[in-house]
Design a protein around this motif. Structure first.
Motif, short mmCIF file in Angstrom:
data_model
loop_
_atom_site.label_atom_id
_atom_site.label_comp_id
_atom_site.label_asym_id
_atom_site.label_seq_id
_atom_site.Cartn_x
_atom_site.Cartn_y
_atom_site.Cartn_z
N VAL A 10 -6.14 49.76 18.56
CA VAL A 10 -5.79 50.45 19.81
C VAL A 10 -6.87 51.45 20.18
CG1 VAL A 10 -4.12 51.99 20.90
CG2 VAL A 10 -3.33 50.09 19.49
N LEU A 11 -7.42 52.13 19.19
CA LEU A 11 -8.49 53.10 19.45
C LEU A 11 -9.71 52.40 20.03
CD1 LEU A 11 -9.38 56.04 19.22
CD2 LEU A 11 -10.16 55.55 16.89
N VAL A 12 -10.05 51.22 19.49
CA VAL A 12 -11.17 50.44 20.03
C VAL A 12 -10.87 50.02 21.47
CG1 VAL A 12 -12.40 48.25 19.83
CG2 VAL A 12 -11.97 49.63 17.80
N LEU A 13 -9.63 49.63 21.74
CA LEU A 13 -9.26 49.25 23.11
C LEU A 13 -9.39 50.44 24.06
CD1 LEU A 13 -6.15 46.97 22.44
CD2 LEU A 13 -8.41 46.26 23.27
N THR A 44 -6.96 53.05 29.75
CA THR A 44 -7.65 53.96 28.82
C THR A 44 -6.72 55.08 28.38
OG1 THR A 44 -9.80 53.50 29.84
CG2 THR A 44 -9.59 55.52 28.54
N LEU A 45 -6.01 55.66 29.33
CA LEU A 45 -5.10 56.77 29.01
C LEU A 45 -3.95 56.30 28.13
CD1 LEU A 45 -4.95 58.59 32.47
CD2 LEU A 45 -6.20 59.31 30.42
N VAL A 46 -3.41 55.11 28.42
CA VAL A 46 -2.29 54.58 27.63
C VAL A 46 -2.73 54.33 26.19
CG1 VAL A 46 -0.79 52.59 27.31
CG2 VAL A 46 -1.05 53.58 29.58
N PHE A 47 -3.86 53.62 26.03
CA PHE A 47 -4.32 53.31 24.67
C PHE A 47 -4.77 54.57 23.94
CE2 PHE A 47 -5.02 48.90 26.39
CZ PHE A 47 -4.06 48.30 25.58
N ALA A 48 -5.32 55.54 24.67
CA ALA A 48 -5.73 56.79 24.03
C ALA A 48 -4.51 57.56 23.53
CB ALA A 48 -6.53 57.64 25.01
N ALA A 49 -3.44 57.58 24.35
CA ALA A 49 -2.22 58.28 23.94
C ALA A 49 -1.60 57.62 22.71
CB ALA A 49 -1.22 58.31 25.10
N ILE A 50 -1.57 56.28 22.72
CA ILE A 50 -1.03 55.55 21.57
C ILE A 50 -1.86 55.84 20.33
CG2 ILE A 50 -0.63 53.26 20.60
CD1 ILE A 50 0.03 52.28 23.41
#
Length: 322
Positions: A10-13, A44-50
């Motif tokens: 997820v961080l890579v995404l 970007t915001l969704v995957f960063a929050a996850i």
């Protein structure tokens, strides 16, 4: 491990879509630039929050917590071990493949998600006989696991009722350790805990609390037996508040995982006679002739754990609540 890999993916995404969002704003076509930019920024915001919540879950589960375990050697008499054997009846529901002593480890994944399922991961209660991992633990590490909810490496446990066991006296918790050591070694391997991405997110968000409790630095002594204060001690260490609420007025804390809410013991117990209260934990039948399902109210486990005199002490405490 699977959860940590999921967090890394997820961080890579998040990084990938962040890079794509920058690229999108350089597209010449205005419509493509706006739509592509908004979509990639949102992703970007969704995957960063996850990623952030998942990494917090990794920290809460896998980083060492708390203080070092005490250096102690437990000793208990046969009578004390016999009392502890009664107390651990409630542990068999999780830590036994046959729902009975000895505590050879569970056979059920408590959170689902095994083999790529939709649950939070893999969590099977471990073997607590000398055939399991406890043979390599010190007495102090077992005491810390019971009362403070940390494993031998200081990592928080899950679905371990250390919030109740935190109140155990030194003598009682030492007797429990002595009983665990006295069990015959049973060879029953259980898989190691493996929380997936969903599990780490739930832990990181505080929706799946760990068992970690504050460090106990001072000697802990139980009240005199046969008193209402001792009844309160038994109520606390049995974990009645998990179902019946922090002040035993019914319900349980909202959010997260847990059993169904129980009724108010403050309102219920004063309506019962002492003899009816004791009888309930021997037969499962309340004063009105109703048979209570032990899956909803663990009267069998509590009845097996306590003598009539101890149940009377619990009754005296609950009857005196206002």
């Amino acid at each position: 491990m699977s959860g940590f890999i999921g967090v890394l993916v997820v961080l890579v995404l998040a990084v990938l879509f962040g890079w794509l969002s920058v690229r999108a704003w350089h597209v010449r076509n205005a419509a493509a630039r706006i739509i592509g930019g908004l979509v990639t920024v949102l992703l970007t915001l969704v995957f960063a929050a996850i990623s952030v919540v998942g990494l917090l879950g990794v920290y809460r589960l896998y980083a060492p917590h708390g203080e070092p375990a005490a250096t102690i050697t437990v000793r208990a008499s046969p009578d004390q071990i016999a009392v502890a054997a009664r107390r651990v009846n409630g542990c068999a529901g999780c830590h036994s493949s046959a729902n009975a002593l000895p505590l050879d480890g569970g056979s059920t994944n408590f959170v689902g998600g095994a083999g790529g399922g939709l649950g939070p991961g893999l969590l099977v209660p471990p073997n607590l006989t000398q055939g399991g991992p406890l043979k390599d633990w010190s007495d102090g590490e077992i005491v810390r696991a019971i009362r403070e909810g940390l494993d031998r490496d200081g990592r928080p446990l899950l679905i371990m009722p250390s919030d109740a066991f935190h109140y155990l006296s030194d003598d009682d918790v030492h007797n429990l350790v002595a009983y665990l050591r006295s069990q015959p070694a049973v060879q029953h391997d259980t898989p190691a805990r493996d929380m997936n991405l969903l599990g780490l997110i739930l832990v990181g968000a505080g929706l799946f609390p760990t068992a970690e409790q504050p460090h106990i630095a001072q000697p802990q002594v139980a009240p005199p037996t046969g008193t209402p204060a001792y009844g309160q001690y038994l109520v606390q260490t049995t974990g009645c508040a998990v179902c019946h609420g922090p002040d035993l007025s019914g319900g349980r804390p909202s959010g997260g995982f847990g059993p169904p809410a129980g009724p108010s013991l403050r309102a219920l117990v004063p309506q019962w006679a002492e003899a009816d209260f004791v009888k309930f934990f021997r037969t499962g039948q309340d004063p009105y002739g109703r048979n209570i399902d032990p899956a909803l109210m663990p009267w069998k486990d509590i009845g097996a754990a306590y003598t009539d005199d101890e149940l009377r002490a619990i009754y005296a405490y609950l009857h005196g609540l206002t």
